[in-house]
Write a protein that holds these residues in place. Structure first.
Motif, PDB file in Angstrom:
ATOM      1  N   MET A 111      29.317 -27.796  16.582  1.00 30.58           N
ATOM      2  CA  MET A 111      28.434 -27.305  17.626  1.00 30.58           C
ATOM      3  C   MET A 111      28.209 -28.755  18.595  1.00 30.58           C
ATOM      4  O   MET A 111      28.057 -28.688  19.596  1.00 30.58           O
ATOM      5  CB  MET A 111      27.196 -26.851  17.224  1.00 30.58           C
ATOM      6  N   ALA A 112      28.541 -29.615  17.777  1.00 31.42           N
ATOM      7  CA  ALA A 112      28.252 -31.192  18.452  1.00 31.42           C
ATOM      8  C   ALA A 112      29.505 -31.892  18.864  1.00 31.42           C
ATOM      9  O   ALA A 112      29.525 -32.825  19.544  1.00 31.42           O
ATOM     10  CB  ALA A 112      27.551 -32.091  17.717  1.00 31.42           C
ATOM     11  N   THR A 113      30.594 -30.945  18.869  1.00 31.78           N
ATOM     12  CA  THR A 113      31.881 -31.469  19.410  1.00 31.78           C
ATOM     13  C   THR A 113      32.304 -30.760  20.433  1.00 31.78           C
ATOM     14  O   THR A 113      32.463 -29.564  20.683  1.00 31.78           O
ATOM     15  CB  THR A 113      32.982 -31.129  18.174  1.00 31.78           C
ATOM     16  N   ASP A 114      32.281 -31.369  21.778  1.00 32.86           N
ATOM     17  CA  ASP A 114      32.578 -31.021  23.010  1.00 32.86           C
ATOM     18  C   ASP A 114      34.095 -30.749  23.275  1.00 32.86           C
ATOM     19  O   ASP A 114      35.063 -31.359  23.902  1.00 32.86           O
ATOM     20  CB  ASP A 114      32.102 -31.929  23.937  1.00 32.86           C
ATOM     21  N   GLN A 115      34.640 -29.703  22.906  1.00 33.00           N
ATOM     22  CA  GLN A 115      36.010 -29.379  22.748  1.00 33.00           C
ATOM     23  C   GLN A 115      36.461 -29.271  24.582  1.00 33.00           C
ATOM     24  O   GLN A 115      37.627 -29.401  24.829  1.00 33.00           O
ATOM     25  CB  GLN A 115      36.455 -27.811  22.176  1.00 33.00           C
ATOM     26  N   GLN A 116      35.556 -28.640  25.366  1.00 34.69           N
ATOM     27  CA  GLN A 116      35.947 -28.562  26.622  1.00 34.69           C
ATOM     28  C   GLN A 116      36.306 -29.901  27.432  1.00 34.69           C
ATOM     29  O   GLN A 116      37.320 -30.053  28.127  1.00 34.69           O
ATOM     30  CB  GLN A 116      35.083 -27.540  27.324  1.00 34.69           C
ATOM     31  N   ALA A 117      35.194 -30.831  27.133  1.00 32.39           N
ATOM     32  CA  ALA A 117      35.318 -32.073  27.618  1.00 32.39           C
ATOM     33  C   ALA A 117      36.616 -32.787  27.129  1.00 32.39           C
ATOM     34  O   ALA A 117      37.336 -33.403  27.947  1.00 32.39           O
ATOM     35  CB  ALA A 117      34.070 -32.974  27.239  1.00 32.39           C
ATOM     36  N   ILE A 118      36.963 -32.570  26.072  1.00 32.78           N
ATOM     37  CA  ILE A 118      38.240 -33.282  25.324  1.00 32.78           C
ATOM     38  C   ILE A 118      39.579 -32.555  26.102  1.00 32.78           C
ATOM     39  O   ILE A 118      40.240 -33.211  26.499  1.00 32.78           O
ATOM     40  CB  ILE A 118      38.412 -32.800  24.025  1.00 32.78           C
ATOM     41  N   ALA A 119      39.566 -31.275  26.380  1.00 30.37           N
ATOM     42  CA  ALA A 119      40.637 -30.486  26.839  1.00 30.37           C
ATOM     43  C   ALA A 119      40.759 -30.944  28.505  1.00 30.37           C
ATOM     44  O   ALA A 119      41.843 -31.154  28.706  1.00 30.37           O
ATOM     45  CB  ALA A 119      40.484 -28.947  26.896  1.00 30.37           C
ATOM     46  N   ASP A 120      39.590 -31.156  29.029  1.00 28.71           N
ATOM     47  CA  ASP A 120      39.784 -31.321  30.520  1.00 28.71           C
ATOM     48  C   ASP A 120      39.756 -32.869  30.816  1.00 28.71           C
ATOM     49  O   ASP A 120      40.629 -33.231  31.626  1.00 28.71           O
ATOM     50  CB  ASP A 120      38.294 -30.740  31.183  1.00 28.71           C
ATOM     51  N   GLN A 121      38.858 -33.575  30.204  1.00 26.64           N
ATOM     52  CA  GLN A 121      38.709 -34.879  30.632  1.00 26.64           C
ATOM     53  C   GLN A 121      39.882 -35.786  29.834  1.00 26.64           C
ATOM     54  O   GLN A 121      40.080 -36.828  30.683  1.00 26.64           O
ATOM     55  CB  GLN A 121      37.234 -35.485  30.356  1.00 26.64           C
ATOM     56  N   ILE A 122      40.243 -35.551  28.728  1.00 23.15           N
ATOM     57  CA  ILE A 122      41.127 -36.249  28.027  1.00 23.15           C
ATOM     58  C   ILE A 122      42.510 -35.626  28.077  1.00 23.15           C
ATOM     59  O   ILE A 122      43.448 -36.546  28.407  1.00 23.15           O
ATOM     60  CB  ILE A 122      40.700 -36.619  26.550  1.00 23.15           C
ATOM     61  N   TYR A 123      42.703 -34.650  27.692  1.00 23.68           N
ATOM     62  CA  TYR A 123      44.013 -33.889  27.705  1.00 23.68           C
ATOM     63  C   TYR A 123      44.297 -33.704  29.116  1.00 23.68           C
ATOM     64  O   TYR A 123      45.636 -32.982  29.367  1.00 23.68           O
ATOM     65  CB  TYR A 123      44.195 -32.866  27.018  1.00 23.68           C
ATOM     66  N   LYS A 124      43.527 -33.750  30.036  1.00 22.92           N
ATOM     67  CA  LYS A 124      43.671 -33.654  31.556  1.00 22.92           C
ATOM     68  C   LYS A 124      44.203 -31.897  31.855  1.00 22.92           C
ATOM     69  O   LYS A 124      44.982 -31.660  32.608  1.00 22.92           O
ATOM     70  CB  LYS A 124      44.925 -34.506  32.008  1.00 22.92           C
ATOM     71  N   GLY A 125      43.664 -31.105  30.824  1.00 17.41           N
ATOM     72  CA  GLY A 125      43.898 -29.678  31.133  1.00 17.41           C
ATOM     73  C   GLY A 125      45.355 -29.228  30.257  1.00 17.41           C
ATOM     74  O   GLY A 125      45.284 -28.130  30.333  1.00 17.41           O
ATOM     75  N   TYR A 126      45.984 -29.968  29.747  1.00 17.36           N
ATOM     76  CA  TYR A 126      46.937 -29.741  28.862  1.00 17.36           C
ATOM     77  C   TYR A 126      46.482 -29.408  27.300  1.00 17.36           C
ATOM     78  O   TYR A 126      47.001 -29.830  26.505  1.00 17.36           O
ATOM     79  CB  TYR A 126      47.839 -30.672  28.945  1.00 17.36           C
TER      80      TYR A 126
END
Length: 588
Positions: A351-366
């Protein structure tokens, strides 16, 4: 097989388009003139390995520390698999040593027929004796007293070897396997028999020869194989695959040449090179200089992609059928095993792991956030969205969950009633800017709920060695890897990862999990009945969090302008490229 995250698929499978998620990145293609369609002969196909990753195992059967997908890329060129699966998870018989497999209705007896067109580079045919040699090696390497560096990593997956009643060599091209109890036929073929890659018995068998070798002979034989498995000269003894190993220089390159005795589609390229990369920055520089045929972009480099497309390179994202995670050290007796055994702890961390931020901000949507053992992309029959509900990022609720179970903050760190702090060593894989960004984001998010972490970066090979050590308390959580369902188990029923005896797990054990996994191994009258059992396993595993789920990312692959056949033959879903079908329009 264990795979590195971020650049996992991009390095050597580099290339096929799996199912792309709508809105997940873009595909850029630059075309100059008309692409040639007639395959040319010659040239060097150069494949970039992930940053700081060495190829270090030269046998087709693995230990826990050698079971990485990149060793598999090389070994699959040297040793032809008994069964080859394409991206639709269908058996391709013309690319398999087995010409066919028959079985009875009960799922207890299986006849494996060896194709007569295959032979070793020594000129000798591939026979049932080579398959029997592999079987006996696997059996001995799976024993509780197997010498170091064993045990065999596939032990316990697909009924290999403990579920086998007998194995009989009927003639030079047929072997019969009889099981102790009925099994789902597809499961046994895809997760059991598929592990038995024939090895050149004439060259490798030194200690278990003769009509009646003893168990002690086979123990001595696997001890010998374990001692030579890391030597390049082992792979140079004989090859029945499309390529032969010429040389291997750690931290530099692994050079292969076409095998003239190969019984399948013969390579057009003159040489295949796997190239070590010190970092994603170094790899990008090599791409710009035209030194790499199949490479990748770190997501942080997407802003510079025009430097590649302007020279004709193609950028192609792809997704594998795999699961990516943060591992938890739950091996019995390790320092935090009793803590991680509690589901609420695992849930709080997720619950404390922001998957959406990882996907959007770091993986750039990939990337697509994932919440269970089967990814939503690529789309397969195994994914049931109702079985894997979203676990919302909610650090406030995560902190309250810990406090509800008796944890309290002391100097910013959660401590339980026994005085044990949530102060964890966080292992991660170095060499990638994005990988570092992910672990730093997780560290920041976890700190907000009172979980303190000390980051420890290591290269991928060392990462596998550390996380496969069942007795080490030198790490508590680890990120930067995942699992592609391409061996030891291909049918993604989870036994090799999440059962109490999982050969590739990290100590998670749960009796109900074991029962649900076992239910997927039984024979069923229809696929619908099998999937009903499978979805029960999927749903339970998703909510149990044997690992912390991470986004399924799309590798950002780069194909040079003069490389052809890469998209068609890259097989990204299974991460099992067929380089012998690729070719170059001009020598490089």
């Amino acid at each position: 097989m264990k795979a590195r995250s971020l650049t996992m698929a991009s390095a050597a499978l580099a290339v096929g388009i799996a199912t792309l998620a709508a809105g997940c990145g873009t595909t850029t293609k630059t075309t100059t003139g008309t692409a040639p369609t007639t395959p040319k002969s010659g040239g060097t196909l150069t494949v970039a390995l992930p940053p700081q990753t060495n190829l270090d195992w030269y046998l087709p059967i693995n230990t826990a520390s050698s079971d990485q997908i990149y060793n598999g890329w090389m070994d699959n060129q040297i040793y032809k698999p008994l069964i080859f699966l394409n991206d639709q998870y269908q058996i391709v018989w013309k690319s398999s040593i087995a010409s066919k497999i028959t079985y009875n209705k009960a799922g207890t007896v299986y006849h494996v027929f060896i194709g007569k067109n295959w032979k070793w580079s020594t000129g000798q045919p591939v026979t049932a004796n080579d398959l029997m040699f592999t079987w006996n090696v696997v059996k001995a390497a799976s024993a509780s007293n197997a010498p170091t560096p064993w045990p065999f990593v596939g032990a316990g997956t697909g009924d290999i070897p403990s579920g086998i009643q007998s194995v009989v060599e009927n003639n030079s091209h047929e072997v019969t396997f009889t099981l102790k109890q009925p099994a789902n036929q597809e499961w046994f073929i895809y997760n059991g028999l598929i592990q038995l890659v024939p090895m050149p018995s004439a060259e490798l068998n030194l200690y278990a020869k003769g009509p009646n070798p003893t168990a002690a002979d086979w123990t001595k034989e696997v001890q010998y194989l374990g001692s030579i498995g890391s030597r390049p000269s082992t792979a140079q003894l004989a090859s029945d695959g499309p390529f032969e190993l010429v040389s291997a220089t750690p931290n530099q390159t692994w050079i292969m040449k076409p095998n003239p005795d190969y019984g399948g589609y013969k390579p057009k390229i003159g040489k295949l090179d796997f190239v070590y990369e010190a970092s994603s920055t170094a790899e990008f520089s090599a791409l710009r200089q035209g030194q790499i045929s199949l490479g990748y972009l770190d997501p942080s480099q997407l802003g510079a992609k025009a430097q590649l497309t302007s020279q004709g390179d193609r950028i192609v994202p792809a997704y594998t059928l795999g699961v990516y995670w943060t591992e938890l050290n739950m091996w019995p007796g390790t320092s935090y095993a009793s803590i991680f055994d509690q589901l609420y702890i695992r849930k709080a961390l997720e619950m404390a792991t922001d998957q959406q931020a990882i996907a959007d901000q770091i993986y750039k949507g990939y990337a697509i956030p994932s919440y269970g053992p089967i990814p939503p992309v690529p789309k397969t029959k195994f994914y049931d969205p109702s079985a894997e509900p979203t676990i919302a990022y909610d650090p406030t609720a995560a902190k309250k969950l810990l406090e509800a179970h008796g944890w309290h903050l002391k100097n910013g760190v959660m401590i339980n009633a026994q005085g044990k702090p949530l102060n964890l060593t966080f292992l991660w894989v170095t060499g990638s800017s994005s990988g570092q960004q992910i672990v730093q984001l997780m560290q920041q998010d976890w700190k907000a709920i009172g979980v303190q972490t000390t980051l420890k970066g290591v290269n991928f090979n060392q990462f596998l060695t550390d996380t496969s050590n069942k007795h080490s308390s030198a790490w508590q959580v680890a990120t930067g890897s995942g699992w592609v369902y391409n061996g030891p188990g291909w049918l993604p029923t989870g036994g090799q990862l999440f059962s109490s005896t999982a050969p590739s797990g990290t100590g998670y054990a749960n009796n109900e999990e074991d029962a649900l996994i076992a239910a997927t191994h039984k024979p069923y009258p229809s696929e619908a009945d099998f999937l009903k059992a499978f979805f029960k396993y999927e749903a339970y595993t998703a909510q149990q969090l044997p690992m912390l789920w991470e986004p399924n990312f799309g590798s950002i692959n780069v194909i040079s302008a003069n490389t052809h056949g890469a998209v068609k033959w890259g097989n990204p879903v299974t991460a099992n490229p067929q380089y012998n079908h690729m070719w170059l329009s001009s020598s490089n």
